[in-house]
Design a protein around this motif. Sequence first.
Motif, PDB file in Angstrom:
ATOM      1  N   GLY A   1      40.547  34.937  18.089  1.00  0.00           N
ATOM      2  CA  GLY A   1      40.831  36.288  17.620  1.00  0.00           C
ATOM      3  C   GLY A   1      40.063  37.338  18.411  1.00  0.00           C
ATOM      4  O   GLY A   1      40.601  38.386  18.753  1.00  0.00           O
ATOM      5  N   ILE A   2      38.809  37.030  18.708  1.00  0.00           N
ATOM      6  CA  ILE A   2      37.992  37.969  19.464  1.00  0.00           C
ATOM      7  C   ILE A   2      38.569  38.155  20.869  1.00  0.00           C
ATOM      8  O   ILE A   2      38.716  39.269  21.362  1.00  0.00           O
TER       9      ILE A   2
ATOM     10  N   GLU B   1      38.937  29.511  15.783  1.00  0.00           N
ATOM     11  CA  GLU B   1      39.950  30.514  15.473  1.00  0.00           C
ATOM     12  C   GLU B   1      39.401  31.925  15.632  1.00  0.00           C
ATOM     13  O   GLU B   1      40.059  32.810  16.147  1.00  0.00           O
ATOM     14  N   LYS B   2      38.164  32.113  15.162  1.00  0.00           N
ATOM     15  CA  LYS B   2      37.518  33.415  15.294  1.00  0.00           C
ATOM     16  C   LYS B   2      37.405  33.805  16.758  1.00  0.00           C
ATOM     17  O   LYS B   2      37.721  34.917  17.150  1.00  0.00           O
TER      18      LYS B   2
ATOM     19  N   PHE C   1      33.985  50.450  24.993  1.00  0.00           N
ATOM     20  CA  PHE C   1      34.568  49.287  25.667  1.00  0.00           C
ATOM     21  C   PHE C   1      35.992  49.553  26.178  1.00  0.00           C
ATOM     22  O   PHE C   1      36.295  49.312  27.350  1.00  0.00           O
TER      23      PHE C   1
ATOM     24  N   PHE D   1      32.527  43.284  18.819  1.00  0.00           N
ATOM     25  CA  PHE D   1      31.697  42.180  19.285  1.00  0.00           C
ATOM     26  C   PHE D   1      30.557  42.632  20.165  1.00  0.00           C
ATOM     27  O   PHE D   1      29.778  41.827  20.632  1.00  0.00           O
ATOM     28  N   LEU D   2      30.462  43.935  20.392  1.00  0.00           N
ATOM     29  CA  LEU D   2      29.362  44.387  21.242  1.00  0.00           C
ATOM     30  C   LEU D   2      28.148  44.714  20.390  1.00  0.00           C
ATOM     31  O   LEU D   2      28.247  44.856  19.178  1.00  0.00           O
TER      32      LEU D   2
ATOM     33  N   ASN E   1      37.386  50.033  30.071  1.00  0.00           N
ATOM     34  CA  ASN E   1      38.375  49.114  30.632  1.00  0.00           C
ATOM     35  C   ASN E   1      39.565  49.857  31.225  1.00  0.00           C
ATOM     36  O   ASN E   1      40.241  49.344  32.110  1.00  0.00           O
TER      37      ASN E   1
ATOM     38  N   GLU F   1      27.184  33.041  12.475  1.00  0.00           N
ATOM     39  CA  GLU F   1      27.605  33.884  11.367  1.00  0.00           C
ATOM     40  C   GLU F   1      28.479  33.112  10.380  1.00  0.00           C
ATOM     41  O   GLU F   1      28.308  33.207   9.172  1.00  0.00           O
TER      42      GLU F   1
ATOM     43  N   MET G   1      39.891  41.641  22.524  1.00  0.00           N
ATOM     44  CA  MET G   1      39.370  42.162  23.794  1.00  0.00           C
ATOM     45  C   MET G   1      40.525  42.446  24.746  1.00  0.00           C
ATOM     46  O   MET G   1      40.562  43.480  25.404  1.00  0.00           O
TER      47      MET G   1
ATOM     48  N   ASP H   1      36.027  42.031  12.154  1.00  0.00           N
ATOM     49  CA  ASP H   1      34.974  41.239  12.776  1.00  0.00           C
ATOM     50  C   ASP H   1      35.412  40.689  14.125  1.00  0.00           C
ATOM     51  O   ASP H   1      34.606  40.435  14.998  1.00  0.00           O
ATOM     52  N   GLU H   2      36.719  40.503  14.257  1.00  0.00           N
ATOM     53  CA  GLU H   2      37.211  39.986  15.529  1.00  0.00           C
ATOM     54  C   GLU H   2      37.263  41.083  16.579  1.00  0.00           C
ATOM     55  O   GLU H   2      37.358  40.826  17.765  1.00  0.00           O
ATOM     56  N   GLN H   3      37.242  42.317  16.102  1.00  0.00           N
ATOM     57  CA  GLN H   3      37.402  43.406  17.055  1.00  0.00           C
ATOM     58  C   GLN H   3      36.062  43.946  17.553  1.00  0.00           C
ATOM     59  O   GLN H   3      35.962  44.451  18.659  1.00  0.00           O
TER      60      GLN H   3
ATOM     61  N   PRO I   1      25.334  41.726  28.083  1.00  0.00           N
ATOM     62  CA  PRO I   1      26.288  42.298  29.045  1.00  0.00           C
ATOM     63  C   PRO I   1      25.636  42.604  30.396  1.00  0.00           C
ATOM     64  O   PRO I   1      26.221  42.348  31.443  1.00  0.00           O
TER      65      PRO I   1
ATOM     66  N   PHE J   1      27.166  33.162  18.640  1.00  0.00           N
ATOM     67  CA  PHE J   1      26.940  34.221  17.681  1.00  0.00           C
ATOM     68  C   PHE J   1      27.914  34.082  16.504  1.00  0.00           C
ATOM     69  O   PHE J   1      27.534  34.146  15.340  1.00  0.00           O
TER      70      PHE J   1
END
Lengths: 229, 226
Positions: free
Chosen positions: B180-181, B176-177, A102, A92-93, A106, B135, B185, A88-90, B104, B131
């Motif tokens: 992590g995101i 924290e989430k 993505f 996000f689009l 990049n 959730e 990225m 879920d953290e990875q 975006p 978002f």
Amino acid sequence: MSVLIQASDVRYRYDDGTLALDGVDFQLEEGETVALLGPNGSGKTTFVLHLTGLLQGSGEITVCGMPVRKENFAAIRAKVGMVFQDSDEQLFLPSVLEDAVFGPRNLGLPADQALAHARQALEQVGMAWAVAKAPYHLSAGEKRRVALAGVLAMSPQILVLDEPTTYLDPPTQRELIRLLKELPQAKILVTHDIAFAQALASRAVFFERGKVAALGAIDEIARRYDWRL
Amino acid sequence: MLHRRDARMKLLALLAVLVAVATTQPFGLVTASGFAALLGAGLLISRLPVTGVLARAAVVLPFTVTFAGIAWLAGEAGRAFALIAKPYLSALAVLLVVATTPMPALLAAASSLGVPRMLVLVLQFLYRYLFVVAEQAQHMWVAAQCRGAALRTSHRAGRFRAASGTLAVLFARSYEKAEGIERSMLARCFDGRIRLLAPPRLGWRDLALLAFAAVAAWSWRWWVAS
Ligand SMILES: Nc1ncnc2c1ncn2[C@@H]1O[C@H](COP(=O)(O)OP(=O)(O)OP(=O)(O)O)[C@@H](O)[C@H]1O
Ligand SMILES: [Mg+2]
């Protein structure tokens, strides 16, 4: 054999005072697959986050000859593909395809090439049917595979997979093993799934309380720590 | 219709409308109806759910109603009306653009229009953060329901305490989430620049949209003032 990753005496303390890494030495050679084993909270995830400079403690780490320092981050992150413990953290689009695109974008690939890489990677993990779906509507196992595709699309030289088999049903796990065996990259597998690790890795590193407690042939390590169900 | 228009032109049109709404004097019922008609037309061609958008724009009201109430009590009915109508119409305009433009694209447009990168990053972070929070809230609500939350705390004080405790955990978890995101990225070589799949192209329709919105809003402003 050339050395891809060389880490020595890595130490890291979280803001709340937890000493998560307490002098870790580690080496990864070209073409090999190494399993990182060890109890919950022993520092495996913390350690792999250091490989691309996402966390920075003390000690020395080089990736493909480059010290992990700010000026090398871009080059190192292009070489090391990380699939995180929490998909879920990875993702996000808004759509699966956009997410897979993505990374390649990049890296500076033009849109059509990036798209081609993304589609091919989704094909590889069996998720091509989901290109238009919203990632947060996928099942946990599907998210996992999409997260892997997002990394494969960048054609990294080293793959780091943190708990890749959680949420995957047995046939999908088999499929993942087959896929990973085909991929030529050197791999680091952080996992509690010993059967999965034994199917892919020849060598294991056993973490305990932030230290490398043992390393060697995976079967030998598994036996020594009685690391099975 | 509105969905396919260029995000930069939509942002500029939004700016023109927002400034017109903010600076028009006097701002009575007639003035407000003119702007409402313009936004209504936009709402119709956007094919968005009309009542949903109208209701969502009302989120600004709790903040403004207080001040409007004070103005009303002070005997300034006109000012009270403006204090409610202006924020509401502005919120409607913003929603119209946000709901018809993928985030975006909107952020890329903002940075290509010269909005500082830091601000765009913060906006993007906020967007992701909202978002994520939504959730998390849902997950925690489901978890609480499964453990029979509704049964145990029926009196109000208990419910309030449970809710505020939950809120604190919710924010900690969301933070924290979000961290992590951010990390994931960065791991995929994100350098703060948003790269769209298709570079935006300007057509005559995009320019027409901007021209129409700006001319309509500003001629209305002049007409009201004179
Ligand atoms: N953000 C954080 N803040 C504080 N402490 C943390 C944080 N993340 C991890 N830790 C602590 O650091 C230690 C190592 O955690 P890490 O996640 O690296 O373990 P792990 O070996 O990956 O465990 P698992 O097998 O459960 O995934 C643990 O004691 C954990 O509680
Ligand atoms: Mg872990």
